[in-house]
Design a protein around this motif. Sequence first.
Motif, short mmCIF file in Angstrom:
data_model
loop_
_atom_site.label_atom_id
_atom_site.label_comp_id
_atom_site.label_asym_id
_atom_site.label_seq_id
_atom_site.Cartn_x
_atom_site.Cartn_y
_atom_site.Cartn_z
N ILE A 1 -4.20 10.31 2.60
CA ILE A 1 -4.81 10.21 1.27
C ILE A 1 -6.08 11.05 1.21
O ILE A 1 -6.32 11.77 0.24
CB ILE A 1 -5.09 8.74 0.88
CG1 ILE A 1 -3.76 8.01 0.64
CG2 ILE A 1 -5.98 8.66 -0.36
CD1 ILE A 1 -3.90 6.51 0.43
N ASP A 2 -6.90 10.97 2.25
CA ASP A 2 -8.12 11.78 2.27
C ASP A 2 -7.78 13.26 2.23
O ASP A 2 -8.43 14.04 1.52
CB ASP A 2 -8.95 11.47 3.52
CG ASP A 2 -9.77 10.20 3.37
OD1 ASP A 2 -10.18 9.88 2.24
OD2 ASP A 2 -9.99 9.53 4.39
N LEU A 3 -6.76 13.66 2.95
CA LEU A 3 -6.34 15.06 2.95
C LEU A 3 -5.88 15.49 1.55
O LEU A 3 -6.29 16.54 1.04
CB LEU A 3 -5.21 15.24 3.97
CG LEU A 3 -4.98 16.62 4.53
CD1 LEU A 3 -6.25 17.20 5.13
CD2 LEU A 3 -3.89 16.57 5.58
N PRO B 1 -6.31 5.40 -4.88
CA PRO B 1 -7.46 4.53 -4.61
C PRO B 1 -7.05 3.09 -4.28
O PRO B 1 -7.61 2.47 -3.37
CB PRO B 1 -8.27 4.58 -5.91
CG PRO B 1 -7.88 5.87 -6.55
CD PRO B 1 -6.43 6.05 -6.19
N GLN B 2 -6.06 2.59 -5.01
CA GLN B 2 -5.61 1.22 -4.76
C GLN B 2 -4.96 1.11 -3.38
O GLN B 2 -5.21 0.15 -2.64
CB GLN B 2 -4.61 0.76 -5.84
CG GLN B 2 -5.20 0.68 -7.22
CD GLN B 2 -5.09 1.99 -8.01
OE1 GLN B 2 -5.01 3.08 -7.45
NE2 GLN B 2 -5.09 1.88 -9.33
N ARG C 1 -7.69 0.07 3.96
CA ARG C 1 -9.02 -0.22 4.53
C ARG C 1 -9.12 -1.70 4.92
O ARG C 1 -9.63 -2.03 5.99
CB ARG C 1 -10.12 0.14 3.53
CG ARG C 1 -11.50 0.01 4.13
CD ARG C 1 -12.63 0.38 3.21
NE ARG C 1 -12.43 1.68 2.61
CZ ARG C 1 -12.57 1.92 1.31
NH1 ARG C 1 -12.89 0.95 0.47
NH2 ARG C 1 -12.40 3.12 0.81
N GLN C 2 -8.63 -2.57 4.06
CA GLN C 2 -8.65 -4.00 4.38
C GLN C 2 -7.77 -4.30 5.60
O GLN C 2 -8.15 -5.09 6.46
CB GLN C 2 -8.17 -4.81 3.17
CG GLN C 2 -9.12 -4.77 2.01
CD GLN C 2 -8.52 -5.39 0.76
OE1 GLN C 2 -7.42 -5.93 0.76
NE2 GLN C 2 -9.24 -5.28 -0.36
N LEU C 3 -6.63 -3.63 5.66
CA LEU C 3 -5.71 -3.87 6.78
C LEU C 3 -6.33 -3.47 8.11
O LEU C 3 -6.21 -4.20 9.09
CB LEU C 3 -4.40 -3.10 6.56
CG LEU C 3 -3.46 -3.68 5.53
CD1 LEU C 3 -2.34 -2.70 5.21
CD2 LEU C 3 -2.88 -5.01 6.01
N ALA D 1 0.83 -1.21 0.00
CA ALA D 1 0.00 0.00 0.00
C ALA D 1 0.86 1.26 0.00
O ALA D 1 0.57 2.22 -0.71
CB ALA D 1 -0.94 -0.01 1.20
N ILE D 2 1.92 1.25 0.78
CA ILE D 2 2.83 2.40 0.82
C ILE D 2 3.45 2.64 -0.55
O ILE D 2 3.54 3.77 -1.02
CB ILE D 2 3.90 2.21 1.91
CG1 ILE D 2 3.26 2.29 3.30
CG2 ILE D 2 5.02 3.23 1.76
CD1 ILE D 2 4.16 1.85 4.43
#
Length: 72
Positions: A55-57, A29-30, A36-38, A19-20
């Motif tokens: 990411i949201d920021l 998004p990926q 989210r799964q983690l 993810a990082i």
Amino acid sequence: MNQHARQKQQALEQHLQQAITLQKAGQLPQAYNIYRQLVQIAPDLYQAWSNMAHIDLESGRPAKAEQLFRKT
């Protein structure tokens, strides 16, 4: 730590690193989906919560980012 717990920890770390890497490559998004799964599997994985907030920021969702930062 027993063998099963070690394997679970290694799998979590591998997915976190994936993810990082995606996040650094701009594939937000990926990366977000993996984070989210983690956190569903390991709710105490604060780095995933924090990275989701970043990411949201970056994506213009400051209110959502603030909620996630409070979880860290």
